[in-house]
Design a protein around this motif. Structure first.
Motif, PDB file in Angstrom:
ATOM      1  N   SER A  71      -0.819   4.997  22.259  1.00 11.21           N
ATOM      2  CA  SER A  71      -0.181   3.687  22.189  1.00 11.21           C
ATOM      3  C   SER A  71      -0.413   2.879  23.463  1.00 11.21           C
ATOM      4  O   SER A  71      -0.032   1.722  23.541  1.00 11.21           O
ATOM      5  N   GLY A  72      -1.034   3.486  24.480  1.00 10.43           N
ATOM      6  CA  GLY A  72      -1.324   2.755  25.694  1.00 10.43           C
ATOM      7  C   GLY A  72      -0.308   2.976  26.787  1.00 10.43           C
ATOM      8  O   GLY A  72      -0.436   2.450  27.890  1.00 10.43           O
ATOM      9  N   LYS A  73       0.727   3.786  26.521  1.00 13.08           N
ATOM     10  CA  LYS A  73       1.744   4.040  27.516  1.00 13.08           C
ATOM     11  C   LYS A  73       1.206   4.992  28.583  1.00 13.08           C
ATOM     12  O   LYS A  73       0.455   5.916  28.282  1.00 13.08           O
ATOM     13  N   ILE A  74       1.611   4.744  29.849  1.00 10.86           N
ATOM     14  CA  ILE A  74       1.178   5.647  30.919  1.00 10.86           C
ATOM     15  C   ILE A  74       2.027   6.909  30.866  1.00 10.86           C
ATOM     16  O   ILE A  74       3.259   6.839  30.885  1.00 10.86           O
ATOM     17  N   VAL A  75       1.375   8.054  30.751  1.00  9.08           N
ATOM     18  CA  VAL A  75       2.080   9.325  30.576  1.00  9.08           C
ATOM     19  C   VAL A  75       1.539  10.343  31.579  1.00  9.08           C
ATOM     20  O   VAL A  75       0.472  10.163  32.150  1.00  9.08           O
ATOM     21  N   PRO A  76       2.278  11.439  31.815  1.00  8.19           N
ATOM     22  CA  PRO A  76       1.864  12.429  32.818  1.00  8.19           C
ATOM     23  C   PRO A  76       0.532  13.091  32.491  1.00  8.19           C
ATOM     24  O   PRO A  76       0.188  13.259  31.318  1.00  8.19           O
ATOM     25  N   GLN A  77      -0.223  13.416  33.518  1.00 13.15           N
ATOM     26  CA  GLN A  77      -1.297  14.388  33.351  1.00 13.15           C
ATOM     27  C   GLN A  77      -1.134  15.389  34.504  1.00 13.15           C
ATOM     28  O   GLN A  77      -0.415  16.369  34.346  1.00 13.15           O
ATOM     29  N   ILE A  78      -1.736  15.123  35.668  1.00 10.47           N
ATOM     30  CA  ILE A  78      -1.505  16.037  36.792  1.00 10.47           C
ATOM     31  C   ILE A  78      -0.138  15.746  37.421  1.00 10.47           C
ATOM     32  O   ILE A  78       0.577  16.658  37.837  1.00 10.47           O
ATOM     33  N   ALA A  79       0.232  14.496  37.483  1.00 10.63           N
ATOM     34  CA  ALA A  79       1.592  14.177  37.921  1.00 10.63           C
ATOM     35  C   ALA A  79       2.515  14.330  36.713  1.00 10.63           C
ATOM     36  O   ALA A  79       2.227  13.788  35.648  1.00 10.63           O
ATOM     37  N   THR A  80       3.580  15.083  36.884  1.00  7.18           N
ATOM     38  CA  THR A  80       4.498  15.276  35.752  1.00  7.18           C
ATOM     39  C   THR A  80       5.589  14.220  35.746  1.00  7.18           C
ATOM     40  O   THR A  80       6.159  13.909  34.704  1.00  7.18           O
ATOM     41  N   ALA A  81       5.900  13.695  36.907  1.00  3.83           N
ATOM     42  CA  ALA A  81       6.925  12.655  37.010  1.00  3.83           C
ATOM     43  C   ALA A  81       6.691  11.877  38.288  1.00  3.83           C
ATOM     44  O   ALA A  81       6.037  12.375  39.209  1.00  3.83           O
TER      45      ALA A  81
END
Lengths: 501, 283, 307
Positions: A71-81
């Motif tokens: 949907s284009g939302k920025i979500v975690p990859q290496i950074a979890t939060a």
């Protein structure tokens, strides 16, 4: 030769309706995926080149700090939060249990190193300008603390593109070797790279994000779009990047193939020089804006692979304000404006290069000519085009067509470089506009930013230093069995793909 | 075959036919503004890629339409003009420059020869298409510049031939005699040498004629040829190639024209060469 | 003779040096790659900074001197786009180029020479006209068109040969044929002329008068004598086959140095263009030097006079 060649045309034409060869029967599941790209990866060191083809390959070798979901939302990859400590300081929690392909763990110090590396001027990263708002990044336990020069709202959008490299490996082997034998933490590792031919990736079975869908993935270099289509039809390739609307139309007739297309954050727009030539008169610019028939352009030429827009931004970007009105196609108004400006028969130059679809450029030329202006196309090679377009206003031509994407899905990456006074692309200056976009890039409040962009687009509507035409689509051709939804940022992440019936 | 005189005496039927074809193409090119049924740049986007004979309320597209809904027949008629001009002018430029330098090198020998022939080596050793792309990058686009680029890239081919032929001819007794008789360099080169080397040069020029049209087509393919929307046969084919299956007419018709032109020029060239070459006149 | 060969070698070196200089100057006149390297949104300061880091803001003479100094140490520089030594990039593409050039040459010679000889022997007959038409098709069709037609017919419709790629013999056939078709016409025409010339020589008439058949004369005498000009032309074609195959390589996705060169020109990757052109011109100059020396050996009249 004579017989064969011209018979070939007729044969080829005649066989369109005949049943076409179907490639090897698709098995349940599939071990090897073959991808046709228009160009070779320029570098596989993710901190050097970031053109779409390089990115397509190395995106799968590396993990990025953050990423975007469908949907284009920025979500975690290496950074979890992540959280803002203040307007210029952000803390990132780094994911635990991630290992690089050489078995070493990915830690906060690798993340800090990656940022320090890309913003170091002596590394000469071409991507520097996307990250140079970052002053420092420091590892503190399993956290990374990042500081920016000023409050920087596009930071997270830029970090979507930041790949994490292993500090120990880069320092040990050096930049040049690392480029040839990159080590990442992504779902695939590089098996071989034949320059100009192909790069082969093999699955990283220990990938923290799950099992990669194919054992090997081969990215082949096939510059000619007609050949990429032929590869799909003959079964030599499973998916091909960068097809045109006409290729898509032809592919739809193939029973074994499908067209995967998706709206992107790329904006098809026309630049109008507000500082030199006949277009220095705002009435001429408005006339040009009225002359563009988006519907017939999109329906006839783009085969529907484009959505009309009113402003120089797509709905996939932050800052898109649908309520700002555009210029409807109105030839009578356009002609009247040209007459009023006393510009009938005025000579405009339309700069272009092989990087832009000649058909779209020629269609736009005719549309503008309908107003009574005279338009000459000047087709330059791309470096010369850039030099002139980014140079002095009197050299930049009256018009040009562009397809702009900042790969950051934010208005800041689009209208700031295109129209802000002093930017290399801007042949336009308006203090009110400058103030709005300057402020919008220095505050974090989303509501406030949106208001500023509304104001900016209202100013652009009056001044017309450029006109938005359509939201561009990325078009891929693929075998029917491949399940995948292209994303607006044109990322090619194989973990998102599946092979099924 | 009565009534033919001079050069055309003993011309075989084939040669007459190809000469007529060439004349026809030349006439079409000359009269393009008057005989073209429509404006070659006029697009009708809703009538893209229509087959030959497609008829609307306003006109019939006898050869169909191209990828922007333009009348293909009109584009081919106007394309004849651009393609012929490109070939004719660039061959003239390179033939003139190349022949002059070649004759000079062979006649003067010494440093002139070394300078010219090593420069020829330099030019020939850079592949023509790369040299052309490089010079287009520096000079920029435009019809005149295109001619210049083609002319400047191709002259060394003529120089080599002119040089080699002049070397052979220079030792002929009557030329020695002319030299001893005090004739000036230019006079000897033009009056005595040139007629003797014209045959091989004609062959090169006629072969180059077709190649130049193809060369422009190649540059169009790379996006650096004739400026759109002006058509040339090469640029029409370059744009139409991705539609060979859906719209074969876009490539077939200009392709056929180009084939006829190249064939005619070559046949005429071979025949002229045989007529001009003193050594094969005996046959 | 030795002195002549030495003198000729000096000239060849000067020629290669000339190529290097000409290409250097043209490339620099055409602008530098900085604008292509930065992201679209980069600011003027970033562009200037990168240009400075890459050294393209120095005066052209300084850049040239630096380049020459490097080349003399056999360091051909690093590609600013690929960040690899230019020489290594060239070397990785070279095998493909040689394969394609030789394949094309084979097609051109195998088809072009017999056609040319036949055209000469059956001069003025329907055979000549038919062959001329066939041969000229190869020379009147742009390779971007013949290429895609070959791919469609043999790759997609018939499915006999790969639609693109490299590395196998079957993948070589289509691109080699498409590239060879251009040179084929040249060879056929040259062979035809050479054989026609030889056939009009006195020795041929004498041989015919002695009762030898036309075929025997052609095979025994004419072909051998006619071979010399044809071989010369073949040598001249080498440069174009090596790096002039730009379009064929693009259409067939063949990773040769022609494609490399054109992409490097388009991205203003100077050192790669330089090293490709330098290589091709060295090969070319070397070949023509060999030819000249051999000629001089055979025929002292042609020997070039050193001033």
């Amino acid at each position: 030769m004579l017989k064969h060649a011209f018979a070939g045309i007729l044969l080829a034409a005649g066989l369109v309706t005949a049943p076409l060869l179907v490639g090897p029967a698709a098995a349940q599941g599939k071990d090897a995926l073959t991808v046709d790209l228009p160009n070779d990866a320029a570098t596989l060191d993710p901190h050097v080149q970031w053109d779409t083809d390089s990115y397509t390959v190395y995106r799968n070798i590396f993990d990025n700090l953050v990423t975007r979901d469908v949907s284009g939302k920025i979500v975690p990859q290496i950074a979890t939060a992540w959280r803002y400590a203040n307007d210029t300081t952000i803390e990132f929690d780094i994911r635990e249990g991630v290992t690089f392909h050489d078995g070493s763990p990915l830690t906060a110090s690798d993340v800090a190193f990656s940022i320090a590396r890309i913003i170091n001027p002596t590394f000469k990263s071409p991507q520097l300008s996307q990250f140079d708002q970052i002053v420092s990044a420091e590892a503190q336990g399993s956290k990374v603390v990042m500081k920016t020069k000023t409050p920087y709202p596009a930071l997270m959008a830029q970090l979507v593109k930041l790949s994490i490299v292993p500090k120990a490996v880069v320092e040990k082997v050096g930049d040049q070797v690392f480029n040839l034998a990159p080590v990442g933490s992504g779902p695939y590792r590089l098996a071989s790279w034949q320059k100009g031919v192909q790069s082969v990736l093999e699955a990283n079975d220990k990938y923290w994000g799950g099992k990669p869908p194919f054992k090997t993935v081969t990215f082949r270099v096939v510059p000619d779009v007609a050949t990429r289509v032929a590869d799909l039809r003959s079964g030599k390739a499973d998916i091909a990047r960068q097809l045109g609307p006409d290729e898509a139309t032809a592919l739809k007739k193939e029973p074994a193939l499908q067209v995967l297309a998706g709206a992107t954050e790329r904006i098809g727009y026309m630049f109008i020089n507000a500082q030199a030539g006949p277009t220095a008169d705002p009435r001429v610019r408005k006339a040009i804006a009225y002359s563009i028939d988006r519907k017939s352009l999109i329906d006839a030429l783009l085969a529907g692979y484009g959505d009309p827009v009113n402003i120089v931004l797509t709905p996939a970007n932050f800052g898109f304000v649908p309520d700002v009105k555009g210029y409807e196609f109105d030839l009578a108004k356009a002609k009247a404006l040209v007459k009023e400006a006393n510009a009938v028969g005025a000579q405009l130059t339309f700069l272009t290069s092989p990087a832009y679809d000649r058909r779209v450029v020629e269609a736009l030329q005719q549309m503008v000519q309908e107003t009574g202006l005279k338009v000459d196309i000047v087709a330059l090679d791309h470096p010369t085009f850039l030099r002139r377009r980014q140079g002095r206003p009197d050299e930049a031509g009256s018009l040009s067509f562009g397809r702009w994407s900042c790969a950051c899905q934010d208005a800041d990456g689009v209208i700031f470089p295109l129209f802000r006074t002093g930017s290399i692309w801007a042949k336009y200056s308006n203090p009110g506009f400058d103030e709005a976009v300057d402020k919008a890039r220095a505050i974090l409040d989303e509501k406030g930013r949106l208001d500023l962009y509304r104001k900016a687009f209202e100013i652009l509507r009056e001044d017309v230093p450029g006109v938005g035409i359509y939201q561009d689509y990325a078009i891929y051709g693929a075998r029917k069995e491949l399940k995948w939804t292209p994303t607006p940022n044109e990322a090619f992440f194989i973990m998102d793909m599946k092979w099924g019936q | 075959m009565q009534g033919r005189t001079g050069l055309w005496r003993r011309a075989p039927v084939t040669v007459i036919v190809v000469a007529l074809i060439l004349a026809a193409i030349a006439v079409v090119a000359l009269l393009a503004p008057w005989i073209s049924p429509a404006d070659p740049a006029r697009q009708t986007l809703i009538a893209r890629l229509r087959p030959p004979g497609h008829t609307t309320s306003t006109m019939t597209y006898w050869l169909g339409t191209d990828e922007l809904g333009r009348d293909l027949l009109s584009r081919i008629v106007w394309g004849a003009r651009a393609s012929l001009l490109v070939a004719l002018l660039s061959v003239t430029v390179s033939l003139t420059v190349g022949t002059l330098l070649g004759m000079l090198a062979a006649w003067k020998r010494g440093w002139v020869e070394i300078a010219i022939m090593r420069f020829v080596d330099i030019m020939l050793s850079i592949p023509a298409i790369l040299l052309a792309v490089l010079t287009v990058a520096v000079l920029g686009p435009g019809f005149g510049k295109l001619i210049l680029v083609l002319g400047l890239t191709r002259w060394p081919r003529y120089t080599r031939v002119a040089y080699a032929q002049t070397l052979q001819v220079a030792s002929l007794p009557y030329i020695k005699a002319a030299e001893l008789g005090g004739a000036g360099t230019l006079r000897i080169l033009f009056r005595h040498v040139l007629p003797n080397i014209a045959g091989p040069l004609t062959v090169v020029a006629t072969a180059e004629f077709g190649l130049m049209i193809l060369f422009e087509a190649g540059l169009s393919f790379l996006g650096l040829g004739i400026q759109p929307p002006q058509p040339s046969w090469g640029s029409i084919m370059s744009a139409g190639r991705q539609y060979v299956e859906r719209a074969w007419w876009i490539t077939l018709f200009p392709g056929a024209c180009l084939f006829l032109l190249v064939l005619s020029v070559n046949v005429l060239g071979d025949w002229l060469r045989d007529r001009l070459d003193p050594r094969s006149r005996t046959r | 003779m030795l002195r002549y060969a030495f003198w000729r070698l000096v000239q060849a070196a000067v020629a290669v040096f000339g190529v290097m200089t000409i290409v250097f100057v043209i490339m620099r006149l055409a602008g530098d790659p900085t604008l292509l390297l930065v992201p679209e949104g980069a600011t003027r300061e970033h562009i200037e900074a990168l240009r400075h880091e890459l050294g393209f803001d120095r005066p052209i003479l300084v850049q040239y001197a630096a380049y020459l100094a490097d080349v003399l140490r056999l360091d051909f520089g690093n590609s600013v786009v690929q960040r690899q030594p230019a020489m290594a990039i060239l070397m990785s593409r070279l095998p493909y180029t040689l394969e394609l050039a030789l394949g094309a040459l084979a097609f051109a010679l195998l088809l072009g020479l017999p056609a040319g000889v036949a055209m000469a022997v059956w001069r003025g007959t329907a055979v000549e006209r038919l062959l001329a038409a066939v041969v000229l098709t190869g020379q009147s069709m742009p390779t971007f068109l013949s290429g895609i037609l070959l791919i469609l017919v043999f790759g997609v419709i018939l499915g006999w040969l790969p639609t693109s790629g490299s590395g196998t013999w079957s993948a070589l056939i289509l691109p080699a044929f498409a590239l060879g078709a251009l040179s084929m016409a040249t060879f056929a025409r040259m062979a035809r002329i050479a054989v026609v010339d030889e056939l009009s020589q006195d020795y041929v008439r004498a041989a015919r008068a002695r009762g030898l058949s036309q075929g025997a004369v052609v095979v025994r005498h004419v072909l051998r004598n006619a071979a010399v000009p044809v071989v010369t032309i073949a040598a001249l074609e080498i440069g174009n086959l090596l790096a002039g195959a730009v379009i064929v390589e693009t259409v067939f996705a063949w990773p040769g140095i022609g494609q490399l060169a054109i992409q490097s020109i388009q991205s203003r990757d100077f050192v790669v263009v330089q090293v490709v052109v330098l290589f091709v011109s060295a090969v070319y100059v070397g070949m023509s030097l060999l030819a000249d020396v051999a000629y001089a050996w055979l025929d002292p009249r042609i020997r070039l006079t050193p001033a």
